[in-house]
Design an enzyme around this catalytic site. Structure first.
Site, PDB file in Angstrom:
ATOM      1  N   ASP A   1       0.777  -1.062   0.010  1.00  0.00           N
ATOM      2  CA  ASP A   1       0.161   0.061  -0.090  1.00  0.00           C
ATOM      3  C   ASP A   1       0.947   1.224   0.167  1.00  0.00           C
ATOM      4  OD1 ASP A   1      -2.715   1.128   0.513  1.00  0.00           O
ATOM      5  OD2 ASP A   1      -1.602   2.102   2.000  1.00  0.00           O
TER       6      ASP A   1
ATOM      7  N   TYR B   1       2.491  10.124   0.118  1.00  0.00           N
ATOM      8  CA  TYR B   1       3.472   9.574   1.121  1.00  0.00           C
ATOM      9  C   TYR B   1       4.768   9.890   0.690  1.00  0.00           C
ATOM     10  CZ  TYR B   1      -0.321   6.641   2.774  1.00  0.00           C
ATOM     11  OH  TYR B   1      -1.598   6.068   3.061  1.00  0.00           O
TER      12      TYR B   1
ATOM     13  N   LYS C   1      -2.617   5.897  -4.447  1.00  0.00           N
ATOM     14  CA  LYS C   1      -3.816   6.785  -4.247  1.00  0.00           C
ATOM     15  C   LYS C   1      -3.706   8.001  -4.745  1.00  0.00           C
ATOM     16  CE  LYS C   1      -3.925   4.446   0.501  1.00  0.00           C
ATOM     17  NZ  LYS C   1      -2.660   4.505   0.940  1.00  0.00           N
TER      18      LYS C   1
ATOM     19  N   HIS D   1      -7.958   8.884  -2.144  1.00  0.00           N
ATOM     20  CA  HIS D   1      -7.602   9.049  -0.826  1.00  0.00           C
ATOM     21  C   HIS D   1      -8.310   9.443   0.264  1.00  0.00           C
ATOM     22  CE1 HIS D   1      -3.171   8.954   1.226  1.00  0.00           C
ATOM     23  NE2 HIS D   1      -4.194   8.634   1.996  1.00  0.00           N
TER      24      HIS D   1
ATOM     25  N   SER E   1     -11.059   6.081  -0.100  1.00  0.00           N
ATOM     26  CA  SER E   1     -10.637   5.789   1.135  1.00  0.00           C
ATOM     27  C   SER E   1     -11.195   6.899   2.015  1.00  0.00           C
ATOM     28  CB  SER E   1      -8.956   5.898   1.074  1.00  0.00           C
ATOM     29  OG  SER E   1      -8.701   5.948   2.394  1.00  0.00           O
ATOM     30  N   ASN E   2     -11.558   6.624   3.225  1.00  0.00           N
ATOM     31  CA  ASN E   2     -12.110   7.533   4.415  1.00  0.00           C
ATOM     32  C   ASN E   2     -13.273   8.208   3.786  1.00  0.00           C
ATOM     33  OD1 ASN E   2      -9.720   7.842   6.013  1.00  0.00           O
ATOM     34  ND2 ASN E   2      -8.544   8.475   4.024  1.00  0.00           N
TER      35      ASN E   2
ATOM     36  N   SER F   1       5.695  -1.103   8.718  1.00  0.00           N
ATOM     37  CA  SER F   1       6.770  -1.274   9.492  1.00  0.00           C
ATOM     38  C   SER F   1       8.179  -0.871   8.781  1.00  0.00           C
ATOM     39  CB  SER F   1       6.897  -2.636  10.300  1.00  0.00           C
ATOM     40  OG  SER F   1       8.139  -2.802  11.126  1.00  0.00           O
TER      41      SER F   1
ATOM     42  N   LYS G   1      12.665  -5.076   9.818  1.00  0.00           N
ATOM     43  CA  LYS G   1      13.043  -6.487   9.188  1.00  0.00           C
ATOM     44  C   LYS G   1      12.013  -7.568  10.173  1.00  0.00           C
ATOM     45  CE  LYS G   1      15.861  -9.704   6.957  1.00  0.00           C
ATOM     46  NZ  LYS G   1      17.116 -10.005   6.110  1.00  0.00           N
TER      47      LYS G   1
ATOM     48  N   ILE H   1       8.464  -6.757  10.393  1.00  0.00           N
ATOM     49  CA  ILE H   1       7.686  -7.070   9.065  1.00  0.00           C
ATOM     50  C   ILE H   1       7.335  -8.700   8.915  1.00  0.00           C
ATOM     51  CG2 ILE H   1       8.236  -7.278   6.730  1.00  0.00           C
ATOM     52  CD1 ILE H   1       9.745  -4.527   6.942  1.00  0.00           C
TER      53      ILE H   1
HETATM   54  N1  NAP Z   1      -6.013   5.699   3.411  1.00  0.00           N
HETATM   55  C1  NAP Z   1      -5.477   6.627   4.428  1.00  0.00           C
HETATM   56  O1  NAP Z   1      -5.961   7.739   4.737  1.00  0.00           O
HETATM   57  C2  NAP Z   1      -4.506   5.988   5.442  1.00  0.00           C
HETATM   58  C3  NAP Z   1      -4.133   6.624   6.554  1.00  0.00           C
HETATM   59  C4  NAP Z   1      -3.318   6.061   7.467  1.00  0.00           C
HETATM   60  C5  NAP Z   1      -2.526   4.948   7.023  1.00  0.00           C
HETATM   61  N2  NAP Z   1      -2.792   4.366   5.990  1.00  0.00           N
HETATM   62  C6  NAP Z   1      -1.928   3.093   5.362  1.00  0.00           C
HETATM   63  O2  NAP Z   1      -1.959   2.373   6.110  1.00  0.00           O
HETATM   64  C7  NAP Z   1      -0.598   1.746   6.696  1.00  0.00           C
HETATM   65  C8  NAP Z   1      -0.669   1.466   7.968  1.00  0.00           C
HETATM   66  O3  NAP Z   1      -0.886   2.557   8.988  1.00  0.00           O
HETATM   67  P1  NAP Z   1       0.003   3.411  10.044  1.00  0.00           P
HETATM   68  O4  NAP Z   1       1.167   3.432   9.566  1.00  0.00           O
HETATM   69  O5  NAP Z   1      -0.779   4.598  10.321  1.00  0.00           O
HETATM   70  O6  NAP Z   1      -0.231   2.686  11.349  1.00  0.00           O
HETATM   71  P2  NAP Z   1       0.284   1.096  11.946  1.00  0.00           P
HETATM   72  O7  NAP Z   1       0.600   0.216  10.837  1.00  0.00           O
HETATM   73  O8  NAP Z   1      -0.985   0.504  12.739  1.00  0.00           O
HETATM   74  O9  NAP Z   1       1.425   1.540  12.732  1.00  0.00           O
HETATM   75  C9  NAP Z   1       2.600   1.677  12.488  1.00  0.00           C
HETATM   76  C10 NAP Z   1       3.464   2.071  13.698  1.00  0.00           C
HETATM   77  O10 NAP Z   1       3.607   0.644  14.426  1.00  0.00           O
HETATM   78  C11 NAP Z   1       4.761   0.168  14.570  1.00  0.00           C
HETATM   79  N3  NAP Z   1       4.877  -1.346  14.392  1.00  0.00           N
HETATM   80  C12 NAP Z   1       4.625  -2.064  13.368  1.00  0.00           C
HETATM   81  N4  NAP Z   1       4.768  -3.375  13.790  1.00  0.00           N
HETATM   82  C13 NAP Z   1       5.019  -3.286  14.865  1.00  0.00           C
HETATM   83  C14 NAP Z   1       5.238  -4.405  15.914  1.00  0.00           C
HETATM   84  N5  NAP Z   1       5.132  -5.878  15.408  1.00  0.00           N
HETATM   85  N6  NAP Z   1       5.374  -4.264  17.092  1.00  0.00           N
HETATM   86  C15 NAP Z   1       5.392  -2.820  17.613  1.00  0.00           C
HETATM   87  N7  NAP Z   1       5.348  -1.873  16.815  1.00  0.00           N
HETATM   88  C16 NAP Z   1       5.171  -2.173  15.324  1.00  0.00           C
HETATM   89  C17 NAP Z   1       5.724   0.824  13.307  1.00  0.00           C
HETATM   90  O11 NAP Z   1       7.038   1.202  13.768  1.00  0.00           O
HETATM   91  P3  NAP Z   1       8.478   0.443  12.892  1.00  0.00           P
HETATM   92  O12 NAP Z   1       8.251   0.861  11.462  1.00  0.00           O
HETATM   93  O13 NAP Z   1       9.444   0.928  13.538  1.00  0.00           O
HETATM   94  O14 NAP Z   1       8.013  -0.757  13.045  1.00  0.00           O
HETATM   95  C18 NAP Z   1       4.971   2.238  13.447  1.00  0.00           C
HETATM   96  O15 NAP Z   1       5.451   2.948  14.167  1.00  0.00           O
HETATM   97  C19 NAP Z   1       0.125   3.321   6.382  1.00  0.00           C
HETATM   98  O16 NAP Z   1       1.364   2.884   6.246  1.00  0.00           O
HETATM   99  C20 NAP Z   1      -0.711   3.369   5.329  1.00  0.00           C
HETATM  100  O17 NAP Z   1       0.036   2.767   4.017  1.00  0.00           O
HETATM  101  C21 NAP Z   1      -3.675   5.105   5.052  1.00  0.00           C
END
Ligand code: NAP
Ligand code: NAG
Ligand code: NAG
Ligand code: NAG
Ligand code: NAG
Length: 333
Positions: free
Chosen positions: A75, A80, A109, A142, A180-181, A283, A286, A289
């Site tokens: 994604d 971004y 997006k 988006h 989205s949203n 994430s 590695k 992930i």
């Molecule tokens: N459509 C939209 O408007 C929208 C909005 C928000 C997000 N998104 C998409 O959704 C994806 C995911 O959402 P997000 O990035 O907001 O939040 P998320 O995936 O819920 O959380 C990411 C955070 O969690 C940490 N993390 C990941 N795996 C972990 C684990 N196993 N243990 C502990 N910490 C962990 C990551 O740090 P590290 O990298 O250091 O592991 C990062 O700080 C985004 O990257 C994006 O592609 C879309």
């Protein structure tokens, strides 16, 4: 024809250096398939609230590790500023024979400044150039909000934007299209006023925000849901002083994780998979992930599912109050 097919299957079967990874495939309402687990590539906001700068190749490395680990769904989004890195990682893994383009599901997006109907196809072409791809598997609007990069709102009804999305699909630049949203009312208007239903809705879904009404609407209309920010504010990198329970060290979650010999993040991701939504945890580490994807060899009991369901607080992690004056603002103000 029949013989040809047998030969083809044999050849593919014989080489089979390619694997599809552990995720299952969900059939979309347009007949295409999406792996029900992906990697996110948004670097997020800093503690001060600015977007994290994209300065190094951390996303390129992360997507490379993810593909090696068995992720087949990536994604990204033009806003971004990670499309170039995603493109480089995919190209490298295809060239190295780790994966075939056909086995990957790549999502990007449309940003808010390109919502005029005639801007959609050119915007997608720019994304494709950055991604070094001839098509994406899924293109999403988006946000429903039309706004120039200088902050000025302009009028572009998302229904008109959607007609541009249909054009992009008709031209073969996006295999599937979605949004989205968007809230229930906005989805309903798109469905009522155009000829193509969104195949996907990408919204925030996590323990704090489980979205029962939106998910019921999507189920009724055969719209698949991707869960962004799947950890909400549970991970320490996102926790704030006002985050509601549960926290990552919640005794019920810790005990549950111990019982399945999994981690709390894995319990959360498994819950989302069983809910029928597609988590896309981000994430750049590695080990995390790999950890995140390893949720396809256990099942939660109905009792544990009920406990996880009870954590819903209707609490948003992504709440862009700076857009609340747009007449298309999708959330509660
Ligand atoms: N459509 C939209 O408007 C929208 C909005 C928000 C997000 N998104 C998409 O959704 C994806 C995911 O959402 P997000 O990035 O907001 O939040 P998320 O995936 O819920 O959380 C990411 C955070 O969690 C940490 N993390 C990941 N795996 C972990 C684990 N196993 N243990 C502990 N910490 C962990 C990551 O740090 P590290 O990298 O250091 O592991 C990062 O700080 C985004 O990257 C994006 O592609 C879309
Ligand atoms: C959803 O759409 C797909 C593709 O048209 C179809 O195969 C499937 O049966 C539909 N599911 C429901 C629940 O309507
Ligand atoms: C903002 O950008 C738009 C589109 O480029 C332009 O038409 C408008 O005049 C700009 N507004 C301001 C206040 O700079
Ligand atoms: C869409 O159409 C349905 C069925 O006619 C109707 O119930 C609903 O109110 C319409 N929604 C919108 C947002 O116009
Ligand atoms: C699930 O898979 C991981 C990685 O292959 C393995 O370490 C773990 O033991 C497996 N768990 C179960 C319950 O099979």
């Amino acid at each position: 024809m029949w013989l040809f097919r047998v030969t083809l299957v044999f050849v593919v079967g014989a080489c089979c250096a390619y694997d599809l990874g552990p995720a299952q495939r969900i059939k979309l309402n347009d007949g295409r398939f999406v792996p029900n687990f992906g990697i996110g590539t948004w670097l997020g906001f800093s503690r001060k609230g600015d977007r994290m700068p994209v300065v190094d190749d951390s996303v390129e490395k992360a997507v490379g590790w993810a593909i090696e680990a068995g992720y087949r769904h990536v994604d990204t989004a033009s806003i971004y500023e990670t499309e170039t890195q995603v493109g480089r990682a995919i190209q490298a893994k295809i060239n190295a024979g780790v994966v075939m383009r056909e086995h990957l599901f790549v999502v990007t997006k449309l940003w808010n400044d390109r919502h005029l109907k005639e801007d959609v196809v050119p915007a997608l072409k720019e994304s494709l150039a950055r991604l070094k791809l001839s098509y994406v598997d899924l293109y999403l609007v988006h946000w429903p909000i039309p706004q120039y990069s200088n902050g000025t709102y302009y009028d572009a009804d998302y229904v008109e934007t959607w007609k541009g999305m249909i054009e992009a699909r008709d031209q073969g630049l996006a295999r599937s299209i979605g949004v989205s949203n968007f809230n229930v009312n906005q989805l309903d208007r798109v469905i009522n006023l155009t000829t193509v239903k969104p195949a996907m809705l990408q919204v925030e879904v996590n323990l704090h925000l489980q979205q029962p009404e939106l998910l019921a609407f999507c189920r009724q209309h055969n719209i698949t849901v991707t869960a962004y920010s799947p950890f909400g504010e549970l991970v320490s990198s996102r926790a704030t002083s006002t985050t509601p329970p549960p926290k990552i060290n919640d005794p019920k979650l810790v005990e549950m994780a111990r019982k399945y010999t999994k981690t709390v993040p894995q319990i959360i991701l498994r819950y989302l998979v069983e809910l029928g939504v597609i988590p896309i945890p981000k994430s750049v580490n590695k080990q995390r992930i790999r950890e995140n994807l390893n949720v396809f060899n256990f099942t939660l009991t109905p009792q544990d599912t009920a406990v996880l369901k009870s954590f819903d607080r209707g609490y948003r992690t992504i709440k862009p109050q700076f857009w609340k004056d747009s007449k298309y603002f999708p959330f509660e103000k």
